[in-house]
Scaffold this active site. Structure first.
Site, PDB file in Angstrom:
ATOM      1  N   LYS A   1      -6.092  -1.801  -1.049  1.00 12.36           N
ATOM      2  CA  LYS A   1      -6.969  -1.570   0.096  1.00 12.36           C
ATOM      3  C   LYS A   1      -7.542  -2.898   0.615  1.00 12.36           C
ATOM      4  O   LYS A   1      -7.581  -3.146   1.829  1.00 12.36           O
ATOM      5  CB  LYS A   1      -8.108  -0.646  -0.324  1.00 12.36           C
ATOM      6  CG  LYS A   1      -8.682   0.190   0.788  1.00 12.36           C
ATOM      7  CD  LYS A   1      -7.824   1.418   0.998  1.00 12.36           C
ATOM      8  CE  LYS A   1      -8.431   2.369   1.992  1.00 12.36           C
ATOM      9  NZ  LYS A   1      -7.706   3.640   2.062  1.00 12.36           N
TER      10      LYS A   1
ATOM     11  N   ASN B   1      -0.365  12.043   1.014  1.00 11.55           N
ATOM     12  CA  ASN B   1       0.288  10.826   0.521  1.00 11.55           C
ATOM     13  C   ASN B   1       0.612  10.987  -0.956  1.00 11.55           C
ATOM     14  O   ASN B   1      -0.089  11.711  -1.670  1.00 11.55           O
ATOM     15  CB  ASN B   1      -0.653   9.618   0.685  1.00 11.55           C
ATOM     16  CG  ASN B   1      -0.542   8.980   2.052  1.00 11.55           C
ATOM     17  OD1 ASN B   1       0.543   8.797   2.567  1.00 11.55           O
ATOM     18  ND2 ASN B   1      -1.688   8.662   2.634  1.00 11.55           N
TER      19      ASN B   1
ATOM     20  N   TYR C   1       0.856  -1.188   0.000  1.00  8.88           N
ATOM     21  CA  TYR C   1       0.000   0.000   0.000  1.00  8.88           C
ATOM     22  C   TYR C   1       0.889   1.235   0.000  1.00  8.88           C
ATOM     23  O   TYR C   1       1.946   1.233  -0.608  1.00  8.88           O
ATOM     24  CB  TYR C   1      -0.995  -0.038   1.168  1.00  8.88           C
ATOM     25  CG  TYR C   1      -2.196   0.823   0.901  1.00  8.88           C
ATOM     26  CD1 TYR C   1      -3.020   0.581  -0.185  1.00  8.88           C
ATOM     27  CD2 TYR C   1      -2.486   1.913   1.712  1.00  8.88           C
ATOM     28  CE1 TYR C   1      -4.108   1.392  -0.470  1.00  8.88           C
ATOM     29  CE2 TYR C   1      -3.585   2.729   1.441  1.00  8.88           C
ATOM     30  CZ  TYR C   1      -4.390   2.470   0.345  1.00  8.88           C
ATOM     31  OH  TYR C   1      -5.460   3.274   0.065  1.00  8.88           O
TER      32      TYR C   1
ATOM     33  N   GLU D   1     -13.382   4.755  -3.067  1.00  8.80           N
ATOM     34  CA  GLU D   1     -11.955   5.055  -2.851  1.00  8.80           C
ATOM     35  C   GLU D   1     -11.412   5.949  -3.963  1.00  8.80           C
ATOM     36  O   GLU D   1     -11.526   5.633  -5.151  1.00  8.80           O
ATOM     37  CB  GLU D   1     -11.150   3.748  -2.803  1.00  8.80           C
ATOM     38  CG  GLU D   1      -9.666   3.934  -2.570  1.00  8.80           C
ATOM     39  CD  GLU D   1      -9.317   4.393  -1.174  1.00  8.80           C
ATOM     40  OE1 GLU D   1      -8.185   4.858  -0.969  1.00  8.80           O
ATOM     41  OE2 GLU D   1     -10.180   4.272  -0.278  1.00  8.80           O
ATOM     42  N   ASP D   2     -10.839   7.062  -3.577  1.00  9.56           N
ATOM     43  CA  ASP D   2     -10.095   7.953  -4.476  1.00  9.56           C
ATOM     44  C   ASP D   2     -10.906   8.421  -5.679  1.00  9.56           C
ATOM     45  O   ASP D   2     -10.467   8.342  -6.822  1.00  9.56           O
ATOM     46  CB  ASP D   2      -8.783   7.283  -4.917  1.00  9.56           C
ATOM     47  CG  ASP D   2      -7.736   7.327  -3.812  1.00  9.56           C
ATOM     48  OD1 ASP D   2      -8.027   7.902  -2.755  1.00  9.56           O
ATOM     49  OD2 ASP D   2      -6.636   6.803  -4.011  1.00  9.56           O
TER      50      ASP D   2
ATOM     51  N   ASP E   1     -13.829   6.114   2.230  1.00 10.42           N
ATOM     52  CA  ASP E   1     -12.693   6.099   3.137  1.00 10.42           C
ATOM     53  C   ASP E   1     -11.929   7.415   3.114  1.00 10.42           C
ATOM     54  O   ASP E   1     -11.384   7.832   4.134  1.00 10.42           O
ATOM     55  CB  ASP E   1     -11.749   4.946   2.789  1.00 10.42           C
ATOM     56  CG  ASP E   1     -10.653   4.773   3.823  1.00 10.42           C
ATOM     57  OD1 ASP E   1     -10.995   4.652   5.023  1.00 10.42           O
ATOM     58  OD2 ASP E   1      -9.467   4.795   3.462  1.00 10.42           O
ATOM     59  N   ASP E   2     -11.887   8.089   1.972  1.00  9.16           N
ATOM     60  CA  ASP E   2     -11.175   9.360   1.892  1.00  9.16           C
ATOM     61  C   ASP E   2     -11.836  10.414   2.762  1.00  9.16           C
ATOM     62  O   ASP E   2     -11.152  11.255   3.361  1.00  9.16           O
ATOM     63  CB  ASP E   2     -11.120   9.853   0.442  1.00  9.16           C
ATOM     64  CG  ASP E   2     -10.466   8.833  -0.473  1.00  9.16           C
ATOM     65  OD1 ASP E   2      -9.319   8.484  -0.225  1.00  9.16           O
ATOM     66  OD2 ASP E   2     -11.137   8.384  -1.420  1.00  9.16           O
TER      67      ASP E   2
ATOM     68  N   ARG F   1      -8.697  10.437  -8.717  1.00  6.65           N
ATOM     69  CA  ARG F   1      -7.847  11.166  -7.770  1.00  6.65           C
ATOM     70  C   ARG F   1      -7.106  10.163  -6.900  1.00  6.65           C
ATOM     71  O   ARG F   1      -7.451   9.927  -5.756  1.00  6.65           O
ATOM     72  CB  ARG F   1      -8.685  12.111  -6.896  1.00  6.65           C
ATOM     73  CG  ARG F   1      -7.865  13.100  -6.074  1.00  6.65           C
ATOM     74  CD  ARG F   1      -8.697  13.749  -4.995  1.00  6.65           C
ATOM     75  NE  ARG F   1      -9.231  12.788  -4.036  1.00  6.65           N
ATOM     76  CZ  ARG F   1      -8.544  12.301  -3.005  1.00  6.65           C
ATOM     77  NH1 ARG F   1      -7.292  12.663  -2.805  1.00  6.65           N
ATOM     78  NH2 ARG F   1      -9.107  11.442  -2.184  1.00  6.65           N
TER      79      ARG F   1
END
Length: 614
Positions: free
Chosen positions: A210, A454, A130, A281-282, A304-305, A192
């Site tokens: 993930k 990150n 990850y 996610e993203d 999650d973001d 993203r």
């Protein structure tokens, strides 16, 4: 004489699973003249899934059953020998990306050995599977994809937004195991990825990574995970022109078309797998909030973001606030001033969670709690009178008490606000420079500084920079791993806190699955965050840590999952759970034990000579 090229096409029906073996047929195709001949061999080699494969740990009798005699060396190994050999080869790799590729191959060919290695030393290998390495892997995914698994072994579900007429068929085509029944999916559109921007279908790497952490960190069965990328094209012109790029070479759709496509995809997935937990996610900031608001009460889902990042950072902030409140600083919670450098979905999500904490734990009104925050975007401090059109998600925290003064540079904002806490989610490396860090140290005995972007190359500052420019007084947590820091004068080794979402989302996901919750509420996420903050041992607290050791990740995930289940029960969200009366009668400690009993392990089905399956 013309050379003949041959390949074997294996049917999925030949997979060995739970002692069930179907007669195998394979087609031998002569590519040179396009002729083919199908031959039936009832005693031919059987195809074994990556999960069932035990490599050279397969005992002799099972080798005969599988018709492997003569096809592998005679030695029979243990899982530990396999693990040590793989580690030896893995540690010879010179780059993190090479290690990522090696482990991806191992995951596809010997799933349980892969997770044994990861789980035995998660601190070493989480940064490989990850962040930060997954960022590099996503950038390079079209280049490395052909070398990550054996031919015909899918690493995830790729959904083509231009072929929705075959959507259901595409979803059902992903059958990595017989009777595939996933419990959890991670879905991205690659718009993203971390702080790297629009990576298109290369974003599948983030979904895969993930889910690996759901397995390693919380014991969700790898056979019940579903990584998905929805390929909507990409606005990254460089990718569209890259000859090796494997995704759609078209611009992304407008918002109206976007939501129509996503609605079709999510409804179809839900139709096929109605109890599936979906983690977004993203996704780009403008869509992340919209999707969460639209589906959070329709599907079992979370982002999650927004929510995971908010929860894990809230947990670190809880412990930091406790520290400065109880130590010599004695700063009361209502007196904090928090500056967010970055105003995307993650930043606003974190702010909302911290605000809820102030309101819940310290009886602050909504207006009082909201007044603790100052948000900074690329144009400076976010105010209502700035003159530009603010994105909808920024308006709530836009200041109206700036007396007409506008501030662009971070150092000027620091001078104006005099913050006790500085949180970075900007993906601007070096934004927390020497001048900013030293000024924060002048203003606070123990400045709370969280550079959360990150990967490491995007972080606002490093741990070493924060230590050196605050006279080693900083209370620090980052979004990515940084090396320990040794204070030269004393030899003291200081370990940086890492606000890694892995502390939250595995336990949150497992808890929601075990509770069979019909939705994931804000209160469930808040309880998860508080459980994480309370999970540190006395030894960890005495060392000034904000987060527990990753070595204890399953113990921590069990605490988080138990808290999630308890909250779901209290809110009456477990309407589909047959055992809700039983779970409701358990003490907190008993519920934690129950969660532990439901965690998957690499050896629970036996392995090699210890296997109960032949």
């Amino acid at each position: 004489m013309v050379a003949t090229s041959l390949f074997l096409t294996f049917s999925q029906r030949s997979i060995i699973y739970n002692n069930k073996m179907a007669p195998t047929s394979f087609t031998v195709e002569d590519i040179s003249n396009n002729s083919s001949l199908t031959k039936q061999h009832p005693t031919s080699l059987k195809y074994i899934s990556g999960y069932d494969n035990e490599g050279l740990a397969t005992e002799q009798q099972r080798r005969k059953t599988l018709h492997l005699s003569g096809l592998v060396p005679t030695g029979v190994e243990t899982l530990d020998i396999q693990r040590r050999r793989a580690l030896q080869q893995l540690r010879l790799k010179s780059t993190m990306l090479d290690k990522y590729i090696f482990l991806a191959q191992l995951r596809s060919t010997n799933t349980r050995l892969f997770y044994k290695i990861i789980m035995d030393d998660l601190q070493e290998f989480a940064p490989v599977i990850y962040t930060p390495t997954v960022g590099t892997a996503c950038v390079e995914y079209s280049n490395i994809y052909p070398f990550l698994a054996a031919p015909g072994v899918p690493d995830g579900l790729y959904l083509d937004s231009t072929d929705l007429s075959h959507l259901k068929e595409s979803i059902l085509n992903y059958q990595p195991y017989p009777d595939f029944s996933p419990e959890i999916a991670v879905i991205t559109d690659g718009s993203r990825i971390l702080g790297l921007g629009d990576l298109g279908s290369n974003g599948i790497g983030i979904s895969i990574g993930k889910l690996q952490l759901y397995v390693a960190g919380a014991g969700i069965d790898p056979r019940r995970t579903l990584p998905i990328v929805l390929d909507l094209g990409t606005n990254n012109e460089k990718l569209r022109q890259d000859e090796f790029y494997l995704g759609l070479r078209k611009p992304r759709p407008n918002d109206e078309e976007f939501y129509e496509i996503v609605d079709t995809v999510l409804n179809t997935i839900h139709e096929i797998y109605p109890s599936l937990l979906i983690q977004f996610e993203d996704w780009s900031s403008e869509h992340a909030f919209g999707l969460l608001e639209k589906y959070r009460n329709k599907l079992v889902c979370f982002n999650d973001d927004i929510q995971g990042t908010g929860a894990v950072i809230l947990s670190g902030v809880m412990n930091a606030i406790r520290k400065v409140q109880n130590d010599i600083d004695q700063i009361q919670p209502k007196d904090h001033r928090i500056v967010f450098y970055g105003a995307g979905s993650a930043a606003i999500g974190v702010a909302r969670q911290i605000q809820a904490y102030f309101q819940t734990e310290f009886n602050m009104s909504e207006e009082q709690a909201r007044g603790v925050f100052w948000i900074v975007d690329s144009k400076g401090l976010v105010t209502l009178d700035r003159g530009d059109r603010l994105a909808q998600h920024k308006i709530y925290y836009a200041r109206d008490d700036n007396d007409g003064k506008l501030y662009k540079e971070l150092i000027d904002i620091i001078e104006y606000v005099k913050p006790t806490v500085l949180i970075g989610l900007s993906s601007i490396p070096g934004a927390f420079n020497k001048q900013v860090l030293q000024r924060l140290a002048d203003l606070n005995k123990h400045p709370i500084i969280f550079p959360l972007s990150n990967p490491a190359t995007q972080a606002e500052c490093t741990f070493a920079e924060a230590m050196e420019n605050t006279e080693h007084r900083v209370i620090f947590a980052s979004g990515t791993a940084f090396p320990d820091y040794t204070i030269e004068a004393t030899g003291q080794v200081c370990i940086p806190g890492q606000g890694n979402n892995m502390y939250i989302f595995p336990g949150l996901g497992l808890g929601a699955i075990l509770a069979q919750a019909k939705t994931i509420s804000d209160s469930m996420i808040y309880r998860a965050s508080k459980a994480l903050a309370d999970s540190l041992t006395p030894e960890e607290l005495n060392q000034g840590w904000l987060y527990p050791s990753l070595v204890r990740i399953r113990e921590v995930s069990a605490c988080v999952a138990a808290a999630v289940i308890q909250q779901a029960l209290e809110e009456g969200l477990c309407t589909y759970l047959k055992d809700r009366d039983l779970l409701g009668s358990l003490s907190h400690e008993e519920l934690i034990e129950y969660v532990h009993s439901k965690m998957w392990t690499p050896t629970q089905d036996g392995y090699g000579s210890n296997s109960s399956r032949i």
